[in-house]
Design a protein around this motif. Structure first.
Motif, mmCIF file in Angstrom:
data_model
loop_
_atom_site.group_PDB
_atom_site.id
_atom_site.type_symbol
_atom_site.label_atom_id
_atom_site.label_comp_id
_atom_site.label_asym_id
_atom_site.label_seq_id
_atom_site.Cartn_x
_atom_site.Cartn_y
_atom_site.Cartn_z
ATOM 1 N N PRO A 181 0.760 -1.253 -0.519
ATOM 2 C CA PRO A 181 0.003 0.009 0.312
ATOM 3 C C PRO A 181 0.999 1.312 0.136
ATOM 4 N N LEU A 182 0.092 1.944 -0.453
ATOM 5 C CA LEU A 182 1.084 3.995 -0.530
ATOM 6 C C LEU A 182 0.419 4.696 0.184
ATOM 7 N N GLY A 183 -0.980 4.047 -0.076
ATOM 8 C CA GLY A 183 -2.159 5.152 0.725
ATOM 9 C C GLY A 183 -2.435 6.203 -0.563
ATOM 10 N N GLU A 184 -3.725 6.530 -0.318
ATOM 11 C CA GLU A 184 -4.724 7.179 -1.260
ATOM 12 C C GLU A 184 -4.821 6.407 -2.755
ATOM 13 N N ASP A 185 -5.486 4.738 -2.037
ATOM 14 C CA ASP A 185 -6.076 3.440 -2.692
ATOM 15 C C ASP A 185 -5.043 3.590 -3.476
ATOM 16 N N ARG A 186 -3.297 3.772 -3.688
ATOM 17 C CA ARG A 186 -2.737 3.043 -5.142
ATOM 18 C C ARG A 186 -1.767 1.993 -4.362
ATOM 19 N N PHE A 187 -0.644 1.276 -5.296
ATOM 20 C CA PHE A 187 -0.493 0.169 -4.198
ATOM 21 C C PHE A 187 1.161 0.064 -5.527
ATOM 22 N N ALA A 188 2.359 -0.328 -4.576
ATOM 23 C CA ALA A 188 3.506 -0.232 -5.463
ATOM 24 C C ALA A 188 3.463 -2.142 -6.109
ATOM 25 N N ILE A 189 3.155 -2.417 -7.140
ATOM 26 C CA ILE A 189 3.538 -4.098 -7.712
ATOM 27 C C ILE A 189 4.999 -4.474 -8.209
ATOM 28 N N THR A 190 4.860 -4.902 -7.050
ATOM 29 C CA THR A 190 6.803 -5.439 -7.406
ATOM 30 C C THR A 190 6.646 -6.929 -7.703
ATOM 31 N N GLY A 191 7.150 -7.579 -9.423
ATOM 32 C CA GLY A 191 7.616 -9.176 -9.556
ATOM 33 C C GLY A 191 7.933 -9.331 -11.140
ATOM 34 N N THR A 192 8.027 -10.182 -11.381
ATOM 35 C CA THR A 192 8.116 -10.552 -12.859
ATOM 36 C C THR A 192 6.921 -11.446 -13.468
ATOM 37 N N LYS A 193 6.213 -11.400 -13.868
ATOM 38 C CA LYS A 193 5.515 -12.046 -15.051
ATOM 39 C C LYS A 193 6.532 -12.562 -15.961
ATOM 40 N N VAL A 265 8.301 -10.623 -21.154
ATOM 41 C CA VAL A 265 8.482 -10.672 -20.057
ATOM 42 C C VAL A 265 8.174 -9.875 -19.506
ATOM 43 N N MET A 266 7.263 -9.617 -18.102
ATOM 44 C CA MET A 266 6.842 -8.073 -17.676
ATOM 45 C C MET A 266 7.809 -7.955 -16.605
ATOM 46 N N ASN A 267 8.404 -6.558 -16.317
ATOM 47 C CA ASN A 267 8.646 -6.191 -14.899
ATOM 48 C C ASN A 267 8.231 -5.415 -13.998
ATOM 49 N N TYR A 268 7.549 -5.229 -12.395
ATOM 50 C CA TYR A 268 6.974 -4.316 -12.162
ATOM 51 C C TYR A 268 7.946 -4.322 -11.111
ATOM 52 N N ASP A 269 8.277 -3.384 -11.127
ATOM 53 C CA ASP A 269 9.447 -2.353 -10.268
ATOM 54 C C ASP A 269 9.022 -1.744 -9.071
ATOM 55 N N GLY A 270 7.608 -1.251 -8.391
ATOM 56 C CA GLY A 270 7.085 -0.797 -8.188
ATOM 57 C C GLY A 270 6.346 -0.342 -8.205
ATOM 58 N N ALA A 271 5.926 -0.937 -9.546
ATOM 59 C CA ALA A 271 4.506 0.100 -10.466
ATOM 60 C C ALA A 271 4.008 0.428 -9.398
ATOM 61 N N VAL A 272 2.746 1.709 -9.894
ATOM 62 C CA VAL A 272 1.855 1.978 -9.228
ATOM 63 C C VAL A 272 0.722 1.113 -9.674
ATOM 64 N N GLY A 273 -0.591 0.687 -8.818
ATOM 65 C CA GLY A 273 -1.668 0.358 -9.016
ATOM 66 C C GLY A 273 -2.551 1.108 -8.538
ATOM 67 N N TRP A 274 -3.802 0.388 -8.843
ATOM 68 C CA TRP A 274 -4.988 0.540 -8.117
ATOM 69 C C TRP A 274 -5.933 -1.198 -7.567
ATOM 70 N N LEU A 275 -6.287 -1.536 -6.593
ATOM 71 C CA LEU A 275 -7.107 -2.066 -6.620
ATOM 72 C C LEU A 275 -8.173 -2.686 -6.933
ATOM 73 N N VAL A 276 -8.563 -4.005 -7.960
ATOM 74 C CA VAL A 276 -9.623 -4.121 -8.811
ATOM 75 C C VAL A 276 -10.181 -5.396 -7.995
ATOM 76 N N GLY A 277 -11.600 -4.277 -7.176
ATOM 77 C CA GLY A 277 -12.790 -6.057 -6.810
ATOM 78 C C GLY A 277 -11.745 -5.747 -4.776
ATOM 79 N N GLU A 278 -12.412 -6.711 -4.315
ATOM 80 C CA GLU A 278 -11.891 -6.781 -3.344
ATOM 81 C C GLU A 278 -10.487 -7.040 -3.396
ATOM 82 N N ALA A 279 -9.611 -7.163 -1.452
ATOM 83 C CA ALA A 279 -8.347 -7.450 -1.570
ATOM 84 C C ALA A 279 -8.834 -9.187 -0.482
ATOM 85 N N ASN A 280 -7.523 -9.921 -2.090
ATOM 86 C CA ASN A 280 -7.686 -11.084 -1.456
ATOM 87 C C ASN A 280 -8.719 -11.794 -2.624
#
Length: 578
Positions: A181-193, A265-280
């Protein structure tokens, strides 16, 4: 290669004489009739023939490329996308609230068939964009909907689905991508797909990724997966989207086929994202997109089979080789040879029945969304759920086999790039793998879909088939008799799988799904064979229905025998003996 001819006459036949399109539209309150539908399909076919088919081979040979972090699609793709979006093809069946045309889904699905027949690599761009829009529409906040859906609907922006990781394919419980969580409904996404189709391109505009990731306090397994919207470009202070997000393409996959499609191959390095639907609860939200994509992928198998058939049939009419059966003439067109006819009829009998079953399924998808009666919406939704794995796996298995048979008609020329048939085979192969391998689809059918509403859904589907079989007469009666026998085998297999253990159901699933698909396609042949009329088209339908009943449906007996044998032979060898 021969010029692509869209199957407009077949669409017209199905709309007017098999699927009851006008009546269905009236029931849903849509101001659309078969005449309008035909006009839309004709224009779509013209675009595919004139703009996409000429790009298919070059797209395959050139491929997409990656240089200094930028993806470049094959020559002509970006211009074709601009033409595609300007003509409104991305908005065909989309919600008018976000700029869509609101046309019935059957037109979208048959457009997908023509896209796949002419340029499958290109067709993934609109298909994935549509799937992303559907997931956002079903689960995202109103703010995300208003920001992203108009652009996705118009095709100004495109969509991508980011599930798979190197250690988490079918088993998404193993995924490791994190969301902080980054606040203001934003999240930092980190990983490789990996294996991310349409992950980036050079069309301009935004690329909207739907990414599965875990929150810091997420429970383990699939119950701890959330879904995030992660765009290539973030909002700026002026209200545009120009700020580059911290996601990047690490590599393009080197693949067997669909070379024109950038599989990233996509790298997400703390990319900003927004939650879609409910958590989990992201997996349930993502399945909205995945189920839409599974229908599209099934239609890819159908489209490639149809495209390959049209090339093979034209070649068989032109190619002179061998002598006539009575030995008096030669060389003759190879269409006169029995084995060539066997191959072509086998492909065509799948394509035309598959086209009908796809249309029937699409009409029920519209009923599920638009019917005024809630009980009818629920009934149609359940039927679509039942048939989704059948369309995905059945159509892509049969579609791949069809491209191989069409290639075989060409003999040695089918193995040479010049004729284009080897590309059909290579492109078709992926459809059996992505969006859930066909084995997984079969296990979904057996393990989940047969049990819908306590088994009432599959029984209602069988009852629909039986009602049409009972009405068949004349030349259609022997076809109905063959389908009746095959349906009895399917019923017995369905009953036997009730309460089966994991080994039995897992070992039976693929054969069961094929048996199910063959019966469903046979049902469509009964419906087509009973259409009144004596035009050359009606005569051809009855001839193809007879071929299917006599030369294809007997496969159901072998499948039923295999299913009855149980799973013991699968486990006779210990694991270390393989």
């Amino acid at each position: 290669m021969h010029a692509y001819q869209a199957p407009i006459e077949d669409y017209r036949f199905l709309l007017n004489e098999v699927l009851g399109f006008d009546e269905a539209m009236g029931e849903l309150g849509l101001d659309v009739d078969a005449t309008l539908a035909e006009a839309v399909l004709e224009e779509a076919g013209r675009y595919c023939a004139e703009r996409l088919a000429p790009l298919n081979r070059e797209g395959d040979e050139h491929g997409s490329t990656l240089k200094d972090g930028a993806v470049t699609t094959p020559p002509g793709f970006a211009a074709a996308w601009r033409d595609f979006t300007e003509a409104g093809w991305t908005s065909l069946a989309a919600d008018p609230a976000y700029g869509g045309q609101g046309l019935p889904f059957i037109l979208q699905l048959w457009q997908d068939e023509m896209l796949s027949a002419t340029n499958m690599a290109f067709g993934l761009f609109p298909g994935l964009t549509r799937g992303a829009a559907e997931a956002i529409a079903a689960h995202a906040s109103e703010g995300l909907k208003s920001t992203y859906l108009p652009h996705l609907t118009s095709g100004a922006w495109t969509g991508a689905m980011a599930l798979t990781e190197s250690g988490a394919g079918t088993d998404l419980a193993l995924l490791k991508t994190k969301a902080v969580p980054l606040g203001e409904d934003r999240f930092a996404i980190t990983g490789t797909k990996i294996f991310i189709s349409s992950g980036d391109h050079d069309f301009g505009g935004n690329v909207v990724h739907l990414v599965l990731a875990r929150l810091p306090d997420a429970p383990p397994g699939v119950k701890g997966i959330s879904l995030f919207l992660v765009p290539k470009f973030l909002p700026d202070d002026a209200g545009g989207h120009t700020v580059r997000n911290t996601l990047s393409v690490g590599a393009l996959e080197k693949k067997m086929g669909i070379h024109g499609q950038p599989t990233c191959v996509m790298n997400y390095d703390g990319a900003v994202g927004w939650l879609v639907g409910e958590a989990n609860k992201g997996l349930a939200a993502m399945f909205t997109m995945m189920n839409a994509e599974r229908l599209m992928v099934g239609i890819q198998g159908l489209g490639l089979a149809g495209g390959a058939y049209s090339q093979a049939a034209a070649y068989a009419r032109d190619r002179l080789q061998g002598r006539s059966a009575d030995g008096t003439r030669g060389p003759v067109a190879i269409i006169e040879h029995a084995d060539v006819r066997r191959m072509l009829l086998g492909v065509r009998s799948f394509v035309e029945a598959g086209r009908a079953l796809a249309g029937w399924t699409a009409l029920h998808l519209d009923r599920a969304h638009r019917h005024p009666d809630a009980s009818e919406r629920a009934r149609s939704d359940a039927l679509v759920a039942l048939l989704t794995p059948v369309v995905k796996a059945g159509f892509t298995d049969l579609g791949f086999e069809a491209t191989v048979q069409a290639q075989q008609v060409f003999g040695g020329h089918g193995y040479i790039r010049e004729w284009g048939m080897e590309q059909f085979v290579r492109d078709a192969r992926i459809a059996q793998i992505y969006e859930g391998t066909n084995g997984v689809q079969a296990m979904d059918l057996v393990g989940r879909k047969l049990g819908l509403n306590g088994g009432a859904v599959v029984e209602s589907f069988f009852a629909l088939i039986e009602a049409d079989l009972a009405k068949a007469s004349g030349e259609a009666a022997p076809v109905a008799e063959a389908v009746t026998k095959a349906l009895a085998l399917l019923r017995n297999a369905t009953q036997a799988l009730k309460g089966a253990d994991i080994d039995q159901s897992g070992g039976a699933a693929v054969d069961y799904l094929r048996l199910f698909a063959l019966v469903a396609l046979g049902w469509m042949w009964v419906r087509m064979a009973t259409a009144p009329g004596d035009t050359p088209q009606h005569q051809a339908k009855r001839a193809l229905a007879s071929f299917y009943a006599q030369r294809v449906l007997p496969q159901t007996e072998g499948l039923a025998a295999a299913l009855a044998s149980g799973s013991a032979s699968l486990f006779a060898l210990p694991a270390d003996a393989f």
